[in-house]
Design an enzyme around this catalytic site. Structure first.
Site: not given
Length: 244
Positions: A150, A154, A223, A225-226
C-alpha cells in the site's frame, strides 16, 4: 499438523483457531473486510487445515512444517494470491510462506492452491510484523518478496508505509546471508523511499547498484495492481537486494 518449538526445544501442538478467532486475535492493524463470498468462506472451512498456519507466537521449525528441507520464500501481503500461486506452480523446488490480512484474498488463494494440488505452500492470515518477530527464526528465509505494498500516497500517511527502517532491519534478520529481498512498486515516491531505507540498512546491497532497479524477473507474474497502475500511466520499479 503445526510444528512449534518452545524455548527449551519441546514440540508444542496447539488446537487450530476458527476464522472468527483469527480475526479477533489480530491487534496491530484493522482488517480490510471486502466482499467475502460463500466460496471463499468454504475455502477457509475446507482448506485452511491443509494450507493454513495459525499464529501462536512461538518459533517454528520450517523444515518440519513443510516436511522437507528446501529453500524458503516468504511473500508479505500476497493480496489475491496471483503472484504466490504462479510462483508455486513454476518453482516447485521452493517452499512458500504467504502472509495476508485480507480474508477474501486468502480464501481465493486457498481455493487456487487446492485446485493446483499444491503441497509446498503455507499461509498466515495475520500481521506480518508479528509473524516475523515471533514465529520465523533468524536466518531461516532464502528470499522475501513484497509486491505493491500500500503506497499510502498522501504525504501525511507516509508513516504508515510498510517499508520503514525498523521493518527493513527485521527483514535482514530473517534472511540468510546470500538470500535476497525483492520488492515492486508502481509509485515513484515509494520507490524513492524504498531506496532511501534499504540503501541505508546494514546487511543489504542493491544488486543493480545504488538506487538501481532490475527488469521484472521471470518469477513475478504481472498482477492486477500492476496492470491498474500501468493503466494510470505509472511505471513499475523492481528492486532486488542481496543479503550480505
Amino acid at each position: 499438523m503445526m510444528n512449534l518449538l518452545s524455548n527449551d526445544g519441546v514440540q508444542v501442538l496447539p488446537r487450530p483457531f476458527t476464522l472468527n478467532e483469527r480475526r479477533r486475535e489480530v491487534r496491530s492493524f484493522v482488517l480490510r473486510q471486502g466482499h467475502f463470498t460463500p466460496a471463499q468462506k468454504r475455502a477457509f472451512d475446507h482448506y485452511w487445515p491443509r494450507f493454513g498456519v495459525d499464529f501462536i507466537g512461538q518459533l517454528r521449525d520450517l523444515d518440519v512444517l513443510f516436511g522437507r528441507s528446501a529453500p524458503k520464500v516468504l511473500e508479505v501481503g500476497f493480496g489475491n494470491g496471483a503472484a504466490l500461486r504462479f510462483a508455486a506452480q513454476h518453482e516447485p523446488r521452493y517452499d512458500y510462506i504467504g502472509i495476508e490480512v485480507y480474508a477474501p484474498g486468502v480464501g481465493r488463494l486457498l481455493n487456487g492452491l487446492a485446485e493446483d494440488g499444491s503441497r509446498h505452500v503455507r499461509l498466515y492470515h495475520y500481521d506480518a510484523v508479528e509473524v516475523l518477530n515471533k514465529e520465523i527464526v533468524d536466518g531461516a528465509l532464502d528470499e522475501i518478496r513484497i509486491y505493491f505494498p500500500d503506497p499510502w500516497h498522501k504525504k501525511r500517511h507516509h508513516k504508515r508505509r510498510l517499508i520503514q527502517p525498523l521493518f527493513a532491519t527485521l527483514l535482514v534478520r530473517k534472511l540468510r546471508v546470500g538470500g535476497c529481498l525483492h520488492m515492486a512498486t508502481d509509485w515513484a515516491d515509494y520507490a524513492e523511499q524504498m531506496w532511501d531505507v534499504l540503501d541505508a540498512t546494514p546487511g543489504l546491497v542493491n544488486r543493480a547498484g545504488l538506487r538501481g532497479q532490475v527488469p521484472c524477473p521471470d518469477w513475478r507474474v504481472q498482477t492486477r495492481f500492476e496492470r491498474r497502475g500501468q493503466n494510470l500511466g505509472h511505471r513499475v520499479w523492481d528492486l532486488l537486494y542481496d543479503r550480505v
